[in-house]
Design a protein around this motif. Structure first.
Motif, PDB file in Angstrom:
ATOM      1  N   LEU A  44      20.238  32.761  66.274  1.00 36.49           N
ATOM      2  CA  LEU A  44      20.468  34.134  66.730  1.00 36.49           C
ATOM      3  C   LEU A  44      20.547  35.136  65.584  1.00 36.49           C
ATOM      4  N   GLN A  45      20.393  34.672  64.342  1.00 32.20           N
ATOM      5  CA  GLN A  45      20.336  35.599  63.218  1.00 32.20           C
ATOM      6  C   GLN A  45      19.068  36.436  63.301  1.00 32.20           C
ATOM      7  N   LYS A  46      19.155  37.649  62.781  1.00 26.91           N
ATOM      8  CA  LYS A  46      18.057  38.601  62.925  1.00 26.91           C
ATOM      9  C   LYS A  46      16.745  38.068  62.358  1.00 26.91           C
ATOM     10  N   LYS A  47      16.797  37.420  61.187  1.00 26.73           N
ATOM     11  CA  LYS A  47      15.565  36.949  60.559  1.00 26.73           C
ATOM     12  C   LYS A  47      14.987  35.714  61.243  1.00 26.73           C
ATOM     13  N   MET A  48      15.727  35.137  62.204  1.00 21.08           N
ATOM     14  CA  MET A  48      15.235  33.965  62.920  1.00 21.08           C
ATOM     15  C   MET A  48      14.679  34.315  64.302  1.00 21.08           C
ATOM     16  N   ARG A  49      14.808  35.581  64.711  1.00 18.80           N
ATOM     17  CA  ARG A  49      14.481  35.925  66.100  1.00 18.80           C
ATOM     18  C   ARG A  49      13.091  36.523  66.286  1.00 18.80           C
ATOM     19  N   HIS A  50      12.314  36.661  65.225  1.00 24.88           N
ATOM     20  CA  HIS A  50      11.068  37.430  65.336  1.00 24.88           C
ATOM     21  C   HIS A  50       9.856  36.591  65.720  1.00 24.88           C
ATOM     22  N   THR A  51      10.035  35.322  66.047  1.00 22.89           N
ATOM     23  CA  THR A  51       8.917  34.466  66.459  1.00 22.89           C
ATOM     24  C   THR A  51       9.163  33.901  67.855  1.00 22.89           C
ATOM     25  N   SER A  52       8.082  33.556  68.514  1.00 16.61           N
ATOM     26  CA  SER A  52       8.207  32.938  69.837  1.00 16.61           C
ATOM     27  C   SER A  52       8.838  31.553  69.737  1.00 16.61           C
ATOM     28  N   SER A 340      12.357  22.411  59.584  1.00 15.79           N
ATOM     29  CA  SER A 340      12.231  23.861  59.472  1.00 15.79           C
ATOM     30  C   SER A 340      12.863  24.346  58.172  1.00 15.79           C
ATOM     31  N   ASP A 341      12.007  24.826  57.238  1.00 17.22           N
ATOM     32  CA  ASP A 341      12.515  25.366  55.978  1.00 17.22           C
ATOM     33  C   ASP A 341      13.371  26.597  56.219  1.00 17.22           C
ATOM     34  N   LYS A 342      12.921  27.458  57.128  1.00 14.19           N
ATOM     35  CA  LYS A 342      13.658  28.702  57.395  1.00 14.19           C
ATOM     36  C   LYS A 342      15.032  28.409  57.991  1.00 14.19           C
ATOM     37  N   PHE A 343      15.111  27.386  58.836  1.00 14.50           N
ATOM     38  CA  PHE A 343      16.397  27.002  59.421  1.00 14.50           C
ATOM     39  C   PHE A 343      17.367  26.585  58.314  1.00 14.50           C
ATOM     40  N   ARG A 344      16.890  25.754  57.380  1.00 17.54           N
ATOM     41  CA  ARG A 344      17.755  25.301  56.282  1.00 17.54           C
ATOM     42  C   ARG A 344      18.141  26.455  55.367  1.00 17.54           C
ATOM     43  N   GLN A 345      17.199  27.349  55.085  1.00 16.47           N
ATOM     44  CA  GLN A 345      17.495  28.488  54.222  1.00 16.47           C
ATOM     45  C   GLN A 345      18.530  29.405  54.855  1.00 16.47           C
ATOM     46  N   LYS A 354      24.740  31.152  49.241  1.00 17.94           N
ATOM     47  CA  LYS A 354      23.667  31.175  48.247  1.00 17.94           C
ATOM     48  C   LYS A 354      22.626  32.194  48.667  1.00 17.94           C
ATOM     49  N   ASN A 355      22.121  32.933  47.688  1.00 16.38           N
ATOM     50  CA  ASN A 355      21.124  33.953  47.971  1.00 16.38           C
ATOM     51  C   ASN A 355      19.767  33.290  48.130  1.00 16.38           C
ATOM     52  N   GLN A 356      19.268  33.323  49.351  1.00 21.88           N
ATOM     53  CA  GLN A 356      17.982  32.680  49.630  1.00 21.88           C
ATOM     54  C   GLN A 356      16.915  33.705  50.021  1.00 21.88           C
ATOM     55  N   ASN A 357      17.107  34.949  49.647  1.00 25.38           N
ATOM     56  CA  ASN A 357      16.228  36.004  50.138  1.00 25.38           C
ATOM     57  C   ASN A 357      14.784  35.806  49.692  1.00 25.38           C
ATOM     58  N   LYS A 358      14.619  35.313  48.429  1.00 28.12           N
ATOM     59  CA  LYS A 358      13.256  35.198  47.918  1.00 28.12           C
ATOM     60  C   LYS A 358      12.710  33.782  48.032  1.00 28.12           C
ATOM     61  N   GLU A 359      13.566  32.868  48.357  1.00 32.21           N
ATOM     62  CA  GLU A 359      13.118  31.484  48.432  1.00 32.21           C
ATOM     63  C   GLU A 359      12.175  31.294  49.607  1.00 32.21           C
ATOM     64  N   GLY A 360      11.078  30.645  49.351  1.00 27.24           N
ATOM     65  CA  GLY A 360      10.135  30.358  50.419  1.00 27.24           C
ATOM     66  C   GLY A 360       9.171  31.473  50.714  1.00 27.24           C
ATOM     67  N   THR A 361       9.225  32.593  50.018  1.00 26.67           N
ATOM     68  CA  THR A 361       8.308  33.691  50.275  1.00 26.67           C
ATOM     69  C   THR A 361       6.977  33.411  49.621  1.00 26.67           C
ATOM     70  N   VAL A 362       5.950  34.138  50.044  1.00 29.04           N
ATOM     71  CA  VAL A 362       4.617  33.959  49.473  1.00 29.04           C
ATOM     72  C   VAL A 362       4.612  34.336  48.001  1.00 29.04           C
TER      73      VAL A 362
END
Length: 372
Positions: A44-52, A340-345, A354-362
């Motif tokens: 339910l976090q904002k960054k997790m809700r933008h996909t189907s 799910s990498d995003k779930f773990r991040q 831990k600041n994970q804002n840039k981790e996993g980005t392109v």
């Protein structure tokens, strides 16, 4: 849930009830409630809700949690059979939580099915996926699915009612769960409804899941094989070129950067598909025994005259099937964290500070590739 019949418990049934209801069910309930609540907080976090995908996983987690809670209440009379309070509220528990458990289990099955169909569309028809694989579209499909499974389960709500019966021995009035009388021919209704559930909730979803999951596994295998071949050919071409070392390194870096942009989306799609495949495989392993027992119950009901040994074995197998269904509902969140990498991040950023804002980005992936 597998069929429920609780009279004349034999030795095999007693053993399976002790293993799967007295021991395993406690573990599943504890793990399932805590794990699914934690999963909901993350999804339910904002960054997790933008996909189907997150929409399907969120509602699947909700109904898994409802099923686990229903299992807890449905097993209270077994875990605390000598408790007078449980004995008093047992009719209300059975009236509410047996249908609720069936509703949540049926809904979870169909949510996995529609999620699988969405992944199939995304893989087989990429252009159509722009229309179907959107969060708003997913929420509408989920709503229709929930309404459908509610209507499918609704007849069970009309089977029983609460009656208050006076006991002259104790001079008290107690609540009892009795036949509601809504269905004039209850045996005929039970036969029809059992076959309806066996076909609509077990046979059709499981068959479609096996077929679609086989296609998705074939696609993932082909995608990984193609990726390895392209990567091998790319590096082979570098070894045959004769320009200067600086030019080769520059060309290599540019090509890797372009491939990173191109492959990131494909890699994310593959990860979602692998997560779904793992979820479906777990679902099939845990649900097929229940489906087989339900079909067996529809053909050879335990209400008819059967031997004591046969009844004991059938009831024991029902306990195993219900235990596997509870396992399925309680460990799905483990798959999300594994695949799910995003779930773990998101989990690390929320609970480990831990600041994970840039981790996993392109950008970070490209920077790593170019620096090599």
């Amino acid at each position: 849930m597998a069929s429920r019949t609780a009279e004349e418990v034999g030795p095999f049934t007693s053993l399976m009830r002790m293993l799967f209801k007295d021991i395993l069910m406690h573990i599943c309930i504890t793990l399932g409630v805590l794990g699914n609540i934690l999963t909901l907080i993350i999804l339910l976090q904002k960054k997790m809700r933008h996909t189907s995908t997150s929409q399907y996983l969120t509602f699947l987690t909700v109904f898994d949690l409802i099923y686990i809670i229903s299992c807890f209440f449905n097993n209270l009379e077994i875990m605390y059979s000598n408790n007078s309070l449980i004995e008093q509220i047992r009719p209300y528990i059975n009236l509410i939580f047996y249908p609720l458990g069936d509703f949540s289990a049926n809904t979870s099955a169909y949510l996995i099915l529609v999620f699988t169909i969405e992944r199939f569309i995304a893989v087989a028809y990429p252009l159509s996926s722009r229309f179907w694989c959107r969060p708003s579209r997913a929420r509408k499909i989920i709503l229709v699915t929930v309404i459908f499974t509610f209507l499918l389960t609704f007849p069970t709500l009309l089977e029983n009612k609460i009656a208050f019966i006076y006991d002259p021995n104790t001079n008290l009035t107690r609540a009892e769960l009795v036949d509601s009388g809504f269905y004039p021919n209850f045996d005929f209704y039970k036969l029809i409804y059992f076959w309806l559930i066996a076909i609509m909730v077990q046979f059709i979803p499981l068959t479609l899941l096996i077929i679609l999951n086989g296609f998705l596994m074939k696609y993932i295998h082909g995608s990984m094989k193609s990726k390895n071949v392209k990567l091998s050919n790319s590096f082979k071409s570098f070894s045959t070129d004769k320009p200067s070392v600086e030019l080769r390194v520059h060309r290599k870096s540019n090509l890797l950067v372009q491939n990173t942009f191109k492959n990131t989306s494909q890699s994310d799609q593959n990860k979602v598909t692998i997560l779904l495949i793992a979820t479906v495989l777990l679902f099939l392993v845990c649900q097929v025994p229940s489906a087989l027992l339900l079909i067996l119950e529809a053909i050879f009901p335990l209400d008819h005259d059967v031997s004591y040994v046969t009844k004991d074995i059938r009831l024991g197998l029902n306990n195993i099937a219900n235990g596997l269904t509870a396992i399925n509902a309680s460990v799905n969140f483990v798959l999300y964290s594994c695949f799910s990498d995003k779930f773990r991040q998101t989990f690390r950023s929320m609970f480990l500070n831990k600041n994970q804002n840039k981790e996993g980005t392109v950008y970070s992936k490209i920077k790593t590739v170019v620096s090599k």
